[in-house]
Enzyme design. Structure first.
Site, PDB file in Angstrom:
ATOM      1  N   LYS A 195       0.877  -1.185   0.000  1.00 32.15           N
ATOM      2  CA  LYS A 195       0.000   0.000   0.000  1.00 32.15           C
ATOM      3  C   LYS A 195       0.904   1.221   0.000  1.00 32.15           C
ATOM      4  O   LYS A 195       1.464   1.609   1.020  1.00 32.15           O
ATOM      5  CB  LYS A 195      -0.873  -0.010   1.256  1.00 32.15           C
ATOM      6  CG  LYS A 195      -2.239   0.633   1.112  1.00 32.15           C
ATOM      7  CD  LYS A 195      -2.248   2.122   0.858  1.00 32.15           C
ATOM      8  CE  LYS A 195      -2.002   2.978   2.072  1.00 32.15           C
ATOM      9  NZ  LYS A 195      -1.866   4.409   1.691  1.00 32.15           N
ATOM     10  N   GLU A 271       8.959   1.298  11.358  1.00 31.99           N
ATOM     11  CA  GLU A 271      10.023   2.300  11.207  1.00 31.99           C
ATOM     12  C   GLU A 271       9.313   3.644  11.231  1.00 31.99           C
ATOM     13  O   GLU A 271       8.582   3.964  10.287  1.00 31.99           O
ATOM     14  CB  GLU A 271      10.734   2.138   9.861  1.00 31.99           C
ATOM     15  CG  GLU A 271      11.444   0.824   9.663  1.00 31.99           C
ATOM     16  CD  GLU A 271      12.671   0.687  10.534  1.00 31.99           C
ATOM     17  OE1 GLU A 271      13.134   1.696  11.086  1.00 31.99           O
ATOM     18  OE2 GLU A 271      13.141  -0.448  10.680  1.00 31.99           O
ATOM     19  N   CYS A 306      13.546  10.749   7.672  1.00 34.03           N
ATOM     20  CA  CYS A 306      13.270  10.342   9.055  1.00 34.03           C
ATOM     21  C   CYS A 306      14.496  10.499   9.947  1.00 34.03           C
ATOM     22  O   CYS A 306      14.367  10.881  11.108  1.00 34.03           O
ATOM     23  CB  CYS A 306      12.786   8.910   9.078  1.00 34.03           C
ATOM     24  SG  CYS A 306      13.938   7.782   8.267  1.00 34.03           S
ATOM     25  N   GLU A 406       8.717  16.161  15.463  1.00 32.55           N
ATOM     26  CA  GLU A 406       9.279  15.915  14.134  1.00 32.55           C
ATOM     27  C   GLU A 406       8.613  16.872  13.139  1.00 32.55           C
ATOM     28  O   GLU A 406       7.394  16.857  12.978  1.00 32.55           O
ATOM     29  CB  GLU A 406       9.023  14.471  13.710  1.00 32.55           C
ATOM     30  CG  GLU A 406       9.662  14.170  12.367  1.00 32.55           C
ATOM     31  CD  GLU A 406       9.356  12.774  11.849  1.00 32.55           C
ATOM     32  OE1 GLU A 406       8.189  12.358  11.902  1.00 32.55           O
ATOM     33  OE2 GLU A 406      10.298  12.109  11.392  1.00 32.55           O
TER      34      GLU A 406
HETATM   35  P1  NAD Z   1       2.050   8.523   7.518  1.00 29.30           P
HETATM   36  O1  NAD Z   1       2.193   7.744   8.776  1.00 29.30           O
HETATM   37  O2  NAD Z   1       1.047   9.606   7.472  1.00 29.30           O
HETATM   38  O3  NAD Z   1       1.678   7.538   6.317  1.00 29.30           O
HETATM   39  C1  NAD Z   1       2.454   6.393   6.047  1.00 29.30           C
HETATM   40  C2  NAD Z   1       1.571   5.352   5.374  1.00 29.30           C
HETATM   41  O4  NAD Z   1       0.559   4.960   6.298  1.00 29.30           O
HETATM   42  C3  NAD Z   1       0.855   5.873   4.134  1.00 29.30           C
HETATM   43  O5  NAD Z   1       0.819   4.866   3.160  1.00 29.30           O
HETATM   44  C4  NAD Z   1      -0.542   6.158   4.653  1.00 29.30           C
HETATM   45  O6  NAD Z   1      -1.539   6.067   3.664  1.00 29.30           O
HETATM   46  C5  NAD Z   1      -0.696   5.043   5.674  1.00 29.30           C
HETATM   47  N1  NAD Z   1      -1.716   5.308   6.701  1.00 29.30           N
HETATM   48  C6  NAD Z   1      -2.134   6.508   7.183  1.00 29.30           C
HETATM   49  N2  NAD Z   1      -3.121   6.317   8.090  1.00 29.30           N
HETATM   50  C7  NAD Z   1      -3.320   4.987   8.186  1.00 29.30           C
HETATM   51  C8  NAD Z   1      -4.183   4.166   8.964  1.00 29.30           C
HETATM   52  N3  NAD Z   1      -5.069   4.669   9.821  1.00 29.30           N
HETATM   53  N4  NAD Z   1      -4.098   2.819   8.823  1.00 29.30           N
HETATM   54  C9  NAD Z   1      -3.201   2.269   7.970  1.00 29.30           C
HETATM   55  N5  NAD Z   1      -2.378   2.992   7.197  1.00 29.30           N
HETATM   56  C10 NAD Z   1      -2.423   4.337   7.309  1.00 29.30           C
HETATM   57  O7  NAD Z   1       3.506   9.036   7.163  1.00 29.30           O
HETATM   58  P2  NAD Z   1       3.939   9.936   5.939  1.00 29.30           P
HETATM   59  O8  NAD Z   1       3.453  11.326   6.163  1.00 29.30           O
HETATM   60  O9  NAD Z   1       3.574   9.238   4.673  1.00 29.30           O
HETATM   61  O10 NAD Z   1       5.532   9.876   6.055  1.00 29.30           O
HETATM   62  C11 NAD Z   1       6.256  10.672   6.940  1.00 29.30           C
HETATM   63  C12 NAD Z   1       6.584   9.912   8.196  1.00 29.30           C
HETATM   64  O11 NAD Z   1       7.286   8.726   7.867  1.00 29.30           O
HETATM   65  C13 NAD Z   1       7.497  10.687   9.115  1.00 29.30           C
HETATM   66  O12 NAD Z   1       7.057  10.557  10.433  1.00 29.30           O
HETATM   67  C14 NAD Z   1       8.833   9.997   8.936  1.00 29.30           C
HETATM   68  O13 NAD Z   1       9.712  10.106  10.009  1.00 29.30           O
HETATM   69  C15 NAD Z   1       8.413   8.595   8.722  1.00 29.30           C
HETATM   70  N6  NAD Z   1       9.501   7.849   8.067  1.00 29.30           N
HETATM   71  C16 NAD Z   1      10.231   6.968   8.825  1.00 29.30           C
HETATM   72  C17 NAD Z   1      11.283   6.271   8.256  1.00 29.30           C
HETATM   73  C18 NAD Z   1      12.078   5.267   9.065  1.00 29.30           C
HETATM   74  O14 NAD Z   1      12.684   4.381   8.467  1.00 29.30           O
HETATM   75  N7  NAD Z   1      12.127   5.355  10.384  1.00 29.30           N
HETATM   76  C19 NAD Z   1      11.602   6.471   6.918  1.00 29.30           C
HETATM   77  C20 NAD Z   1      10.850   7.382   6.183  1.00 29.30           C
HETATM   78  C21 NAD Z   1       9.788   8.057   6.774  1.00 29.30           C
END
Ligand code: NAD
Length: 506
Positions: A195, A271, A306, A406
């Site tokens: 997804k 992550e 991240c 963040e």
């Molecule tokens: P997000 O958590 O908003 O979304 C991530 C994914 O989760 C998307 O595909 C989204 O559609 C899905 N999602 C959202 N709500 C959901 C729900 N209720 N149930 C299931 N899936 C759901 O994050 P983002 O804005 O896409 O990305 C930024 C975040 O990702 C930042 O916090 C960043 O630190 C983190 N990140 C972490 C790493 C790591 O390896 N630690 C790497 C890259 C990004």
């Protein structure tokens, strides 16, 4: 700075973009198809605000279809029980096909989320290909174990695929992060339902046809684009998903743990976010290198990383000299049109996200931090809605909002520390524990600091280096698991213990 030999040079990427016809349908059981409801969502080029494509908005019914196809494919054994060398050959073909299509993948990344085309081409696509090749190569090289039990017994410890693996990924490195999840899952013999983020679904959708062309049996790899709380939630609650591997925000990571608890207690690996500290001590061996790494570590990918070193902790004797160099360097990160091969700093992923980042900048000013850089107009080819100039704040207290939360944007907070102990206390005083860096010429001091920094990884005299061979992940609210390296198999396999009594004779 101009780089004439960069692979992005010499191409009219605007013309390429106009000619592009992205795949917009879900990929389920080897076929591209619309959502059962017929619903779509728009994916927008953040640099211009123009709609790139209308993409299938999958819901629970589509997720059911994809999981059922994945489960059928797993049960068939066509992939899960295939000879490891055969799986390897297929995955290597998959990697070759992606590599041959590098320009298109790079273009999709840039159009979807605003990163400079030169980065998409030289960082994102090669990293995804390397990841897939690396895990493909492990397929016929990993051995199981025999436990040292008493004579007359045999205990084997086998690493087994879990079945259906769901991967939910964010938008900042869409293809790379997807591949970080897909590659070990497929290499281990699982079936996968991916997804992608609703902000960046296009590269994931292009993978489907290539997976089939490489020879992955139908149903082994599926892609369900959709909105998080719909497609993502349905996947996370699904009783036939055995493991869920996630990269994204801490808030959603916590939700996924509850969904697992409400459904089948699936294995969840997370992550999540970060607020990493970058400590520069007075005996830093090379101030210029540290300045450059600090800027790159905070502003690359428009700061949407991240493990960005967003809290720069400077020991007071070098503070002023460091800040002077850093301020000058920060001003050289000039936002530009992401499709121009010269651009090194592009658009924020969306107007909504940019507004959130601006809110943090306002909070920094309101709470008394001193802004050293960050003003400027949007250039041609970049919408003011998604243009944010790299912003450096001095005089930050670790209690301020910009030091605690963040931001996921190009905002770097500089915090002063008198001593290394104080710097480490500040570094650890965070909900997050993804990464930390320390710059010192004293190796004993560096290793002492490393042992006290509560983070998933520590860089000594460097920042944000990484490799597919090295585990990636955090502590505390930054996550629960490790991606990359052989340790990634822990997310998508389980250990089966097999006891044999050897005393029985026929
Ligand atoms: P997000 O958590 O908003 O979304 C991530 C994914 O989760 C998307 O595909 C989204 O559609 C899905 N999602 C959202 N709500 C959901 C729900 N209720 N149930 C299931 N899936 C759901 O994050 P983002 O804005 O896409 O990305 C930024 C975040 O990702 C930042 O916090 C960043 O630190 C983190 N990140 C972490 C790493 C790591 O390896 N630690 C790497 C890259 C990004």
């Amino acid at each position: 700075m101009n780089a004439p030999h960069h692979p992005a040079s010499g191409k009219d990427w605007h013309a390429e973009a106009r000619a592009l016809a992205p795949q917009t349908l879900a990929f389920i059981d080897g076929d591209h198809r619309p959502a059962r409801s017929g619903a779509t969502f728009a994916t927008v080029n953040p640099a211009t605000g123009a709609i790139v494509a209308e993409v299938a908005a999958c819901g629970a019914a589509d997720v059911d279809d994809a999981v059922a196809a994945a489960a059928r494919a797993f049960a068939s054994g066509r992939w899960s029980a295939a000879a490891p060398a055969a799986r390897k050959a297929t995955l290597l073909r998959f990697a070759d096909l992606i590599e041959a299509d590098s320009d298109t993948f790079a273009l999709l990344e840039t159009l979807d989320m605003g990163k400079p085309i030169r980065d998409s081409l030289s960082i994102d696509v090669p990293a995804a290909v390397r990841c897939l090749r690396w895990f493909a190569e492990t397929t016929d090289k990993l051995y199981d174990e025999i436990a040292p039990t008493a004579s007359g017994t045999l205990a084997m410890v086998r690493r087994r695929p879990v079945g259906v693996v769901a991967a939910i990924v964010p938008w900042n490195f869409p293809l790379v992060t997807a591949m970080t999840k897909i590659a070990p899952a497929l290499a281990a013999g699982n079936s996968v339902v991916l997804k992608p983020s609703e902000l960046s679904p296009l590269s994931a959708l292009r993978l489907g046809a290539l997976a089939s062309a490489a020879g992955l049996p139908d149903g082994v790899f599926n892609v369900v684009p959709g909105i998080g709380p719909e497609a993502g939630k349905a996947l996370a609650l699904h009783a036939d998903v055995a493991a869920l591997t996630f990269t994204g925000s801490t808030a959603v990571g916590k939700l996924l743990l509850t969904y697992a608890g409400q459904s089948n207690m699936k294995k969840v690996s997370l992550e999540c976010g970060g607020k990493s500290a970058n400590i520069v001590l007075a005996d830093c061996p090379d101030l210029d290198r540290a300045v450059e790494a600090s800027a790159m570590g905070a502003f690359q990918n428009q700061g949407q990383i991240c493990n960005a070193g967003t809290r720069l902790i400077l020991q007071t004797p070098i503070r002023d000299a460091f800040l002077e160099k850093l301020t000058a360097l920060t001003r050289s990160f000039v936002p530009g049109d992401p499709l121009s091969p010269e651009t090194r700093f592009g658009a924020m992923v969306s107007a909504e996200h940019a507004a959130r980042v601006r809110g943090y900048i306002e909070a920094g000013l309101a709470q008394g931090a001193t802004r050293l850089t960050g003003d400027g107009l949007a250039p041609d080819g970049l919408s003011p809605d998604t243009c944010i100039h790299p912003t450096l704040f001095a005089g930050v207290d670790n209690a301020m909002t910009i030091a605690r939360e963040e931001i996921f944007g190009p905002v770097l907070s500089v915090i002063d520390a008198e001593t290394m102990d104080q710097a480490i206390d500040i570094a650890n005083d965070s909900d997050y524990g993804l990464a930390a860096a320390i710059w010192t010429r004293d190796i004993a001091k560096a290793l002492d600091a490393e042992s006290r920094l509560d983070t998933g990884f520590v860089w000594i005299n460097t920042l944000r280096v990484g490799d597919i061979t090295v585990p990636f992940g955090g502590t505390k609210a930054s996550g629960t698991s490790r991606d990359k390296s052989l340790h990634a198999f822990d997310n998508v396999t389980h250990r089966k213990s097999v006891w044999v009594d050897l005393s029985a004779r026929s």
